[in-house]
Design an enzyme around this catalytic site. Structure first.
Site, PDB file in Angstrom:
ATOM      1  N   HIS A  75       0.843  -1.194   0.000  1.00 42.86           N
ATOM      2  CA  HIS A  75       0.000   0.000   0.000  1.00 42.86           C
ATOM      3  C   HIS A  75       0.883   1.250   0.000  1.00 42.86           C
ATOM      4  O   HIS A  75       1.785   1.377   0.824  1.00 42.86           O
ATOM      5  CB  HIS A  75      -0.932   0.000   1.212  1.00 42.86           C
ATOM      6  N   PRO A 296      -3.748   0.685  18.815  1.00 43.96           N
ATOM      7  CA  PRO A 296      -3.524   0.187  17.445  1.00 43.96           C
ATOM      8  C   PRO A 296      -3.575   1.262  16.348  1.00 43.96           C
ATOM      9  O   PRO A 296      -3.184   0.979  15.218  1.00 43.96           O
ATOM     10  CB  PRO A 296      -4.632  -0.851  17.240  1.00 43.96           C
ATOM     11  N   LYS A 300       1.453   0.199  15.036  1.00 38.97           N
ATOM     12  CA  LYS A 300       2.853   0.154  15.463  1.00 38.97           C
ATOM     13  C   LYS A 300       3.190  -1.013  16.403  1.00 38.97           C
ATOM     14  O   LYS A 300       4.355  -1.222  16.729  1.00 38.97           O
ATOM     15  CB  LYS A 300       3.232   1.479  16.158  1.00 38.97           C
TER      16      LYS A 300
END
Ligand SMILES: Cc1cc2nc3c(=O)[nH]c(=O)nc-3n(C[C@H](O)[C@H](O)[C@H](O)COP(=O)(O)OP(=O)(O)OC[C@H]3O[C@@H](n4cnc5c(N)ncnc54)[C@H](O)[C@@H]3O)c2cc1C
Length: 393
Positions: A75, A296, A300
Site C-alpha cells: 500500500h 492500534p 505500530k
C-alpha cells in the site's frame, strides 16, 4: 525432572518469539520456544495487518517471505475521512517511495510456524507454569510443566516474548522495573468478514460518533473497527448493529458502497500505551508486547516488536559469532529509543482521530485544526508518512 540445554530460551510463541527463533536458527544459534497455548489458539487470534518495510525485510531474512510477497498487498497510501472530506496520505510521495505491506498477523505467524517445522525448530506448546530462574547469573534456566512432568531448560540467555500478560516482565524485581502506562477511555470493536474491502486502501475516519477504521487482509477478507465505550461487550453487538454504526461514521459514498456480511470474528480490544524500562535484566531480554503496548491507531504494535527482534538478533549474532557483546549490552537503550517514538506516534494519531468522552468544544476545534494543518502542510504529511512506514532501525 527432564533437563535439556539450549543457547537462547524464548518464552512465547507469538510473532516475536517465532521470528527470533527462526532468525537465530538459520545462523546456527540454538533456541527453544515455550508457548503456553496450543498452536490453533495462537493462530486463531486476529490482530495486526499492516507491516512496515523493516518487518518485511526481517521476514525475508528469516526465509519466510514467499507467501507474504505473493499474497500480501503493497500500500502506497491511506485515506483519512474528517469533517465531511476524505484526504489521502501519499506514502510514496511523502516518505521517499516507501510503502507498507498489508498481510495479516495470523498469516505471518502461520508462515513462521511452517518455517520452524521445516527446520525442525523446537516449539513446546501447552507449556504450563513457566518460571524463570537465576537471571542475573551466568547460568539462567527456565522450568515448565507439561504432561504431568516438570522440565528444565538450561541456557545462556532468556528472551521474554510472552506478550503483555506473560511471566517474563513479572520476573524482574519491582524496584528495578519502571512502568509507564496510559489507559484510553474506549476500545476498538473489530469485525472480520469475508467481504471485499470498502476501498483499495485503508480508511481512518474521525467522526462525532467516534472513530472508525476500514482495513483489509485481502480483496476477499475485510477488517473493520469502531470505537466503543469500555463498558461494551462484543457479544452485545449484533452484526446488524455493527454495520449500521460503522456506516454512520463513514463518508456517504463509502457507506453506500459497503458490502456487509456475517462476521467471522468479533472482539473488543482496549487501548493502552505502556512501556516497561529497562528491557534487560541480567540475562533476560524483553521483546514485543511483553515490554510495550501501543494503541492500534497507526499500526505500530507488531512493528515495534519486530524492531526489538532486529536489535536482539544483531546482538546475539555479534555475541556468538564475534564474541562482541556490545549489542546485547546496549539492547535496552536502543530498543527503547525507537519504542518511545512509536508510542508518541500512536498516541498522537489516537488523539487526532478519536472522540474522547471529556472533550470540550475547544478540544474539538483543536482536533480539527490539527487535521486542517496536516492536509495543508507537505511537511506535516511527510512526518506522518515517515512514521507510518516505520522509522529506521
Ligand atoms: C485489535 C488489534 C489490532 C492490532 N493491529 C496492529 C497492526 O495493524 N499493526 C501492528 O503492528 N500491531 C497491531 N497490533 C498489535 C500486535 O498484535 C502485537 O503487538 C503483537 O501481537 C505482539 O507480538 P508478541 O509476539 O510480542 O506478543 P503476542 O502476540 O502477545 O505473543 C505472546 C505469546 O506468548 C504466550 N504467552 C503468554 N504468557 C505465557 C507464559 N506465561 N508462558 C509461555 N507463553 C506465554 C502467548 O500465548 C502468546 O502466544 C494489534 C493488536 C490488537 C489487539
Amino acid at each position: 525432572m527432564t533437563i535439556t540445554r539450549t543457547q537462547v530460551a524464548i518464552i512465547g510463541g507469538g510473532p516475536s518469539g517465532l521470528l527470533l527463533s527462526q532468525l537465530l536458527h538459520r545462523q546456527g544459534i540454538d533456541t527453544v520456544v515455550l508457548e503456553r497455548q496450543s498452536r490453533d489458539y495462537v493462530l486463531g487470534r486476529i490482530r495486526a495487518g499492516v507491516l512496515e518495510q523493516g518487518f518485511v525485510q526481517l521476514m525475508r531474512e528469516a526465509g519466510c517471505a514467499t507467501r507474504m510477497e505473493a499474497e500480501g498487498e503493497q500500500h502506497h497510501g491511506f485515506m483519512i475521512a474528517h469533517q465531511g472530506r476524505m484526504d489521502r496520505v501519499d506514502l510514496q510521495g511523502s516518505a521517499n517511495g516507501a510503502s507498507v505491506m498489508v498481510y495479516g498477523q495470523t498469516e505471518v505467524t502461520r508462515d513462521l510456524y511452517d518455517a520452524r517445522d521445516e527446520m525442525g525448530g523446537e516449539v513446546v506448546h501447552l507449556a504450563e507454569n513457566v518460571r524463570l530462574h537465576e537471571l542475573t547469573s551466568q547460568h539462567p534456566y527456565v522450568t515448565y510443566e507439561k504432561d504431568g512432568g516438570t522440565h528444565r531448560v538450561d541456557c545462556d540467555f532468556v528472551v521474554g516474548a510472552d506478550g503483555f500478560h506473560g511471566v517474563s516482565r513479572k520476573s524482574i524485581p519491582s524496584d528495578v522495573l519502571c512502568e509507564y502506562e496510559k489507559i484510553y477511555p474506549f476500545g476498538w470493536l473489530g469485525v472480520l468478514s469475508n467481504t471485499p474491502p470498502a476501498a483499495s486502501e485503508l480508511i481512518y475516519a474521525r467522526h462525532e460518533r467516534g472513530f472508525a477504521l476500514c482495513s483489509l487482509r485481502s480483496q476477499v477478507l475485510s477488517r473493520y473497527y469502531i470505537q466503543v465505550p469500555l463498558t461494551d461487550r462484543a457479544e452485545d453487538w449484533s452484526d446488524e448493529a455493527f454495520w449500521s454504526e460503522l456506516k454512520k461514521r463513514l463518508p456517504q459514498q463509502v457507506a453506500d458502497g459497503l458490502e456487509t456480511g456475517p462476521s467471522i470474528e468479533k472482539s473488543i480490544a482496549p487501548l493502552r500505551s505502556f512501556v516497561a524500562e529497562p528491557m534487560r535484566y541480567g540475562n533476560l531480554f524483553l521483546a514485543g508486547d511483553a515490554a510495550h503496548i501501543v494503541p492500534p491507531t497507526g499500526a505500530k504494535g507488531l512493528n515495534s516488536a519486530a524492531s526489538d527482534i532486529h536489535y536482539l538478533y544483531q546482538g546475539f549474532l555479534a555475541h556468538y559469532q564475534k564474541g562482541d557483546s556490545a549489542g546485547l549490552e546496549n539492547y535496552s537503550q536502543k530498543a527503547l529509543a525507537r519504542v518511545w517514538k512509536a508510542e508518541r506516534f500512536s498516541w498522537w494519531m489516537t488523539n487526532l482521530l478519536h472522540r474522547f468522552p471529556e472533550m470540550s468544544k475547544t478540544d474539538l476545534r483543536l482536533q480539527c485544526a490539527d487535521l486542517d494543518y496536516l492536509f495543508s502542510s507537505e511537511a506535516a504529511q511527510a512526518s506522518l508518512a515517515e512514521n507510518y512506514v516505520g522509522l529506521p532501525y
